[in-house]
Design an enzyme around this catalytic site. Structure first.
Site, PDB file in Angstrom:
ATOM      1  CD  GLU A 194      35.983  21.502  73.732  1.00  0.00           C
ATOM      2  OE1 GLU A 194      35.341  22.567  73.800  1.00  0.00           O
ATOM      3  OE2 GLU A 194      36.715  21.081  74.641  1.00  0.00           O
TER       4      GLU A 194
HETATM    5  C1  BGP Z   1      35.237  24.810  75.903  1.00  0.00           C
HETATM    6  C2  BGP Z   1      35.483  23.752  76.924  1.00  0.00           C
HETATM    7  C3  BGP Z   1      34.411  22.744  77.077  1.00  0.00           C
HETATM    8  C4  BGP Z   1      33.018  23.192  76.709  1.00  0.00           C
HETATM    9  C5  BGP Z   1      32.945  24.217  75.610  1.00  0.00           C
HETATM   10  C6  BGP Z   1      31.620  24.922  75.461  1.00  0.00           C
HETATM   11  O1  BGP Z   1      35.812  25.991  76.317  1.00  0.00           O
HETATM   12  O2  BGP Z   1      36.678  23.053  76.674  1.00  0.00           O
HETATM   13  O3  BGP Z   1      34.566  22.147  78.312  1.00  0.00           O
HETATM   14  O4  BGP Z   1      32.155  23.287  77.720  1.00  0.00           O
HETATM   15  O5  BGP Z   1      33.927  25.185  75.718  1.00  0.00           O
HETATM   16  O6  BGP Z   1      31.503  25.941  76.409  1.00  0.00           O
HETATM   17  P1  BGP Z   1      30.218  26.124  77.286  1.00  0.00           P
HETATM   18  O7  BGP Z   1      29.996  24.823  77.946  1.00  0.00           O
HETATM   19  O8  BGP Z   1      30.520  27.182  78.250  1.00  0.00           O
HETATM   20  O9  BGP Z   1      29.131  26.481  76.350  1.00  0.00           O
END
Ligand code: BGP
Length: 463
Positions: free
Chosen positions: A361
């Site tokens: 990610e």
């Molecule tokens: C991480 C998670 C994801 C994702 C990402 C972005 O913590 O694993 O699921 O969503 O963050 O965060 P946000 O959606 O709150 O911007």
């Protein structure tokens, strides 16, 4: 020109609860995500007939996955990270027989990916667990949950062993410290001791899943997943430096257990010093020795640590209570943008664990503007991703073993922290707003073509 390794996996990452919708279809049970309509830090709301939340439909990936996967293929993805909703397979969590409709759904999804030669990377539990297990057993506070999870893991390994070779156990397992309901199914105000006991159960379950995966899919690989929360000391004051070391250990400890197979000494001291008594049985110790094949992590930002209480007070309420770094700029949501930090983190984790690393990610959440002609010129997103990928390439040149890169939300998704869709990460725009209005139609942003070229050139077009 420095290139990425030939075997490098390029793609994107999504999570069932943020994309699928269809939250009660196909025999699915309610999950902790379904009862937190305001996101991972949100209050639990008992669902009643007729109410609705943005995630109930999300981006309707449950029905539209063929169209979305065709778009990912058009960008040249060699990998897609998805998660299985545990509640599609075991709706309440404690059943002895899995729900065939749920299993059949993911069969179709993996077949669709195979059509395009896209390798699935599958997370067993991404920010959700059966609500039934929380209500009836107290979530991961109960040892019984280990057995329920192991049954679920063995079920999906056996079913998909020919289709899925790359697995992850728990998404951002260290987030339980900040969002106990989302992480381990415990109320937000739970005592630290209860949270660490639940985390321990989850670490044992993660290790049992590793063991099961090795037994059932001998040619498969299974990793952990950490929120890569890189922390710098705010100053070179020795106390700040030590504080930053400890802060980094507060999340690296999960990886230490999952990579080395035992609790590190600094953590046992932390438990002693804070009067935290975690029950760790001989069988648990044995289970923990099944260690992961690789380490995966998310990276969005870095933060600073200080021993200055006044500055710490100001930081409370920020995400993870981090002190701002004066040398960095921030996203619209206050997340500090730090591409060099990704190179630092990759080197740090490689030095620490000497296991392959997978960035599963990374990305920029931003508000996008649709122009009159329908185009979306997301140069800010291109800049963010370009600068981070350049640093990944540097880390590879430093000798770090990096398996791949899946950017977060290659198609707009419902955000995890706030459950809004206006915080967009995608290369693909989804016509839906925070109130649930919109056609759900997909369209290509400028970054779509940019990422397609990066992948096709294996990184040569990065600047
Ligand atoms: C991480 C998670 C994801 C994702 C990402 C972005 O913590 O694993 O699921 O969503 O963050 O965060 P946000 O959606 O709150 O911007």
């Amino acid at each position: 020109m420095k290139l990425f390794p030939k075997s490098f996996l390029w793609g994107g990452a999504i999570a069932a609860n943020q994309v699928e919708g269809a939250y009660l279809e196909g025999g699915k049970g309610l999950s902790t995500s379904d009862v937190q309509p305001k996101g991972v830090f949100g209050d639990v709301v008992e669902r009643v007939a007729g109410d609705s939340a943005l995630k109930d439909v999300a981006i309707d990936f449950y029905h539209r996955y063929p169209e979305d996967i065709a778009l990912f293929a058009e960008m040249g993805f060699s990998c897609l990270r998805v998660s299985i909703a545990w509640t599609r397979i075991f709706p309440n969590g404690d059943e002895t027989t899995p729900n065939e409709a749920g299993l059949a759904y993911y069969d179709k999804l993996f077949d669709e990916l195979a059509k395009y030669g896209i390798t699935p990377l599958v997370t067993l539990s991404h920010y959700e667990m059966p609500w039934g297990l929380v209500k009836q057993y107290g979530g991961w506070g109960s040892r019984q949950t280990i057995g329920f999870f192991e049954r679920y893991a063995r079920t999906v390994f056996s079913r998909y062993k020919a289709k899925v070779k790359l697995w992850l156990t728990f998404n951002e397992i260290n987030m339980s410290l900040h969002a106990p309901m989302t992480g381990v199914g415990l109320p937000e105000n739970s005592r630290k001791e209860a949270v660490y006991q639940a985390i321990h159960h989850q670490l044992v379950a993660s290790a049992l899943a590793v063991k099961a995966c090795h037994e059932i899919i001998p040619d498969g690989k299974i990793g952990n997943m950490l929120l890569g929360g890189l922390m710098y000391p705010l100053t070179c004051k020795p106390e700040d430096v030590f504080e930053a070391l400890q802060e980094n250990r507060s999340w690296q400890f999960f990886g230490d257990v999952q990579c080395r197979g035992a609790y590190p000494g600094y953590m046992l001291r932390y438990f002693r010093d804070n009067g935290i008594c975690v029950e760790i049985t001989a069988a648990d110790r044995e289970a923990l020795t099944s260690t992961v094949d690789f380490i995966s992590f998310s990276y969005y930002m870095s933060g600073c640590v200080t021993t200055d209480e006044a500055l710490n007070q100001l930081a409370r309420g920020n995400i993870l209570s981090m002190v701002q770094n004066p040398h960095l700029t921030s996203s619209e949501w206050g997340w500090q943008i730090d591409p060099v930090g990704l190179r630092t983190l990759l080197n740090m984790l490689w030095d620490r664990w000497q296991k392959p690393l997978f960035i599963v990610e990374n990305g920029l959440g931003a508000k996008d503007k649709v122009e009159a002609d329908g185009s979306i010129n997301d140069d800010y997103r291109i800049a963010y991703l370009n600068d981070h990928l350049v640093q990944v390439r540097e880390a590879i040149d430093d000798g770090v073993d990096v398996m791949g890169y899946t950017s977060w939300g290659p198609i707009d998704v419902v955000s995890a922290s706030k459950a809004e869709i206006s915080k967009r990460y995608g290369f693909i725009y989804v016509d839906r707003d925070d109130n649930g209005n919109g056609t759900l139609a997909r369209s290509r942003k400028k970054s779509f073509y940019w990422y397609r070229d990066v992948i096709a050139s294996n990184g040569a077009t990065l600047k």
